[in-house]
Design an enzyme around this catalytic site. Sequence first.
Site, PDB file in Angstrom:
ATOM      1  N   ARG A  60      70.284  26.818  -4.304  1.00  0.00           N
ATOM      2  CA  ARG A  60      69.361  26.220  -3.314  1.00  0.00           C
ATOM      3  C   ARG A  60      68.393  27.274  -2.771  1.00  0.00           C
ATOM      4  O   ARG A  60      67.269  26.972  -2.373  1.00  0.00           O
ATOM      5  CB  ARG A  60      70.149  25.548  -2.165  1.00  0.00           C
ATOM      6  CG  ARG A  60      69.248  25.011  -1.063  1.00  0.00           C
ATOM      7  CD  ARG A  60      69.916  23.988  -0.161  1.00  0.00           C
ATOM      8  NE  ARG A  60      71.222  24.381   0.290  1.00  0.00           N
ATOM      9  CZ  ARG A  60      71.462  25.311   1.239  1.00  0.00           C
ATOM     10  NH1 ARG A  60      70.456  25.951   1.813  1.00  0.00           N
ATOM     11  NH2 ARG A  60      72.692  25.603   1.591  1.00  0.00           N
ATOM     12  N   TYR A 113      48.125   9.037  -1.568  1.00  0.00           N
ATOM     13  CA  TYR A 113      49.269   8.315  -2.126  1.00  0.00           C
ATOM     14  C   TYR A 113      50.020   7.675  -0.944  1.00  0.00           C
ATOM     15  O   TYR A 113      50.340   8.378   0.031  1.00  0.00           O
ATOM     16  CB  TYR A 113      50.141   9.311  -2.905  1.00  0.00           C
ATOM     17  CG  TYR A 113      51.457   8.734  -3.360  1.00  0.00           C
ATOM     18  CD1 TYR A 113      51.492   7.588  -4.146  1.00  0.00           C
ATOM     19  CD2 TYR A 113      52.657   9.334  -3.010  1.00  0.00           C
ATOM     20  CE1 TYR A 113      52.700   7.056  -4.563  1.00  0.00           C
ATOM     21  CE2 TYR A 113      53.866   8.804  -3.427  1.00  0.00           C
ATOM     22  CZ  TYR A 113      53.876   7.660  -4.209  1.00  0.00           C
ATOM     23  OH  TYR A 113      55.061   7.126  -4.618  1.00  0.00           O
ATOM     24  N   ASP A 185      46.504  18.529  -1.676  1.00  0.00           N
ATOM     25  CA  ASP A 185      47.308  17.940  -2.748  1.00  0.00           C
ATOM     26  C   ASP A 185      46.429  17.940  -3.998  1.00  0.00           C
ATOM     27  O   ASP A 185      45.450  17.202  -4.084  1.00  0.00           O
ATOM     28  CB  ASP A 185      47.729  16.517  -2.357  1.00  0.00           C
ATOM     29  CG  ASP A 185      48.612  15.858  -3.410  1.00  0.00           C
ATOM     30  OD1 ASP A 185      48.477  16.207  -4.605  1.00  0.00           O
ATOM     31  OD2 ASP A 185      49.420  14.973  -3.056  1.00  0.00           O
ATOM     32  N   LYS A 210      53.690  14.578 -12.386  1.00  0.00           N
ATOM     33  CA  LYS A 210      52.460  14.099 -13.015  1.00  0.00           C
ATOM     34  C   LYS A 210      51.997  15.064 -14.111  1.00  0.00           C
ATOM     35  O   LYS A 210      52.732  15.324 -15.028  1.00  0.00           O
ATOM     36  CB  LYS A 210      51.412  13.855 -11.928  1.00  0.00           C
ATOM     37  CG  LYS A 210      51.935  13.040 -10.745  1.00  0.00           C
ATOM     38  CD  LYS A 210      52.415  11.678 -11.192  1.00  0.00           C
ATOM     39  CE  LYS A 210      52.954  10.754 -10.143  1.00  0.00           C
ATOM     40  NZ  LYS A 210      53.718  11.204  -9.040  1.00  0.00           N
TER      41      LYS A 210
HETATM   42  N1  LCS Z   1      50.860  13.269  -4.375  1.00  0.00           N
HETATM   43  C1  LCS Z   1      50.190  12.432  -5.179  1.00  0.00           C
HETATM   44  C2  LCS Z   1      48.718  12.579  -5.317  1.00  0.00           C
HETATM   45  C3  LCS Z   1      50.870  11.443  -5.880  1.00  0.00           C
HETATM   46  O1  LCS Z   1      50.168  10.644  -6.676  1.00  0.00           O
HETATM   47  C4  LCS Z   1      52.280  11.323  -5.722  1.00  0.00           C
HETATM   48  C5  LCS Z   1      53.054  10.272  -6.425  1.00  0.00           C
HETATM   49  C6  LCS Z   1      52.936  12.205  -4.851  1.00  0.00           C
HETATM   50  C7  LCS Z   1      52.190  13.174  -4.207  1.00  0.00           C
HETATM   51  C8  LCS Z   1      54.423  12.163  -4.632  1.00  0.00           C
HETATM   52  O2  LCS Z   1      55.054  12.748  -5.715  1.00  0.00           O
HETATM   53  P1  LCS Z   1      56.523  12.350  -6.249  1.00  0.00           P
HETATM   54  O3  LCS Z   1      57.456  12.497  -5.110  1.00  0.00           O
HETATM   55  O4  LCS Z   1      56.459  10.935  -6.712  1.00  0.00           O
HETATM   56  O5  LCS Z   1      56.782  13.344  -7.326  1.00  0.00           O
HETATM   57  N2  LCS Z   1      52.241   9.274  -6.997  1.00  0.00           N
HETATM   58  C9  LCS Z   1      52.666   8.202  -7.627  1.00  0.00           C
HETATM   59  C10 LCS Z   1      51.807   7.201  -8.110  1.00  0.00           C
HETATM   60  O6  LCS Z   1      50.590   7.146  -7.972  1.00  0.00           O
HETATM   61  N3  LCS Z   1      52.510   6.294  -8.742  1.00  0.00           N
HETATM   62  O7  LCS Z   1      53.875   6.563  -8.673  1.00  0.00           O
HETATM   63  C11 LCS Z   1      54.061   7.813  -7.961  1.00  0.00           C
END
Ligand code: LCS
Length: 396
Positions: A60, A113, A185, A210
């Site tokens: 951790r 998001y 972000d 992503k």
């Molecule tokens: N930031 C952006 C720009 C995102 O598109 C997402 C998830 C996150 C943060 C959060 O990341 P995660 O915890 O899911 O790894 N975006 C998503 C979307 O557009 N569709 O499903 C997840």
Amino acid sequence: MKDHSNLDTATAVIHAGQHPDPTFGGVSMPIYQSSTFVFKDAAQGAARFAGREDGYIYTRIGNPTTKAFEDNIAYLEHGYGGLATATGMAALSTLLMALLDKDAHIIGTDAVYGPSRMLVEVFFAKFGVEYDYVDTSDLDAIKACIRPNTRVLFVETPANPTMSISDIRACAELAHEHGITFMVDNTFASPILQNPLDLGADIVYHSVTKFINGHSDICGGVIVPKTKELFDQIKKSLVYNGGTMDPHQSWLALRGVKSLALRVDKSQENAIKLAKYLEEHSKIAWVNYPGLPSHPQYELAKQQMRGPGSLLCFGLKGGFAAGEILINSMNLAALAVSLGGLESLIQHPASMTHAGVPREKREQAGITDDLVRISVGCESYEDQRADLEQALNKVD
Ligand code: LCS
């Protein structure tokens, strides 16, 4: 260790932070699937805890496989160091825990998001955190809500799902004039297309789920602060809240990132063509893509990004009723949330990724019911276009 300074990005994704395994010389970093690490004696254990000696203690707190991934992304984002997290949302909550105090105020992009907004509005608000989510592509809108207790400006650019673009350099100047920490972000652009720290941001973070991983097989996140001071503060938040990336996940992310430059180039090449195809189509009402001159921040995108990326959104003349037929008729592009993978994905934000955001706030942010989002993948362009064409033929 070999000198890996001054690598081009296409080289850095493959080599930065990577060193042959010291035990057997494996070219691929092994998975150190161990929760804890042996000290040779009590004095060494104490020295590691006190920070007098480098070395691993407990996964951790740090892990060699995770460190190799963190070093790679820190290099790509030109920051002090990397902090890998279990998901993108874990990255954001780690950051907010580190940077906000009771009764602090945060300003964010309205078209983020959905959960990135609701995390603050539903949970951090319980601890007295105040917020304003505004159109951060409009600097005056940000200025208008700066307060004495504003601690963080948080921008997602390009924004999910509207593709709206905020001026990173101008936001950084404004934030710093007021002593505000500015974080970006960078998930949609990836470090291949945009480096916010070079434009003045203090912290950049990604959903590794992503583009960085790119294979739609893990979730993950990563944070890259610009300075040691911020790194130490955020690392403490991560180690205490426990949202760290697991070694196997780190290994997959490390394998994924090696092809990041190739994937971003290919999917972007496809997206540029598809955006033009859609914009000229008689059944399409509008397309929002930073690579089209019709995008409201087309010039800004050219200045601060090295390319427009592979996400785009559009509306059909027949509104969402037509969009639904289109989405249901796609053969190649999967009807699924997420983005940035090899495969094309299509979804409807108002009823899916952003369904948790109340309608009024969603519409104010430009996330209208007719908006359809595509994450353009690395398939052949001809197959992608044919897929859209047969689906559009089914729309009245
Ligand atoms: N930031 C952006 C720009 C995102 O598109 C997402 C998830 C996150 C943060 C959060 O990341 P995660 O915890 O899911 O790894 N975006 C998503 C979307 O557009 N569709 O499903 C997840």
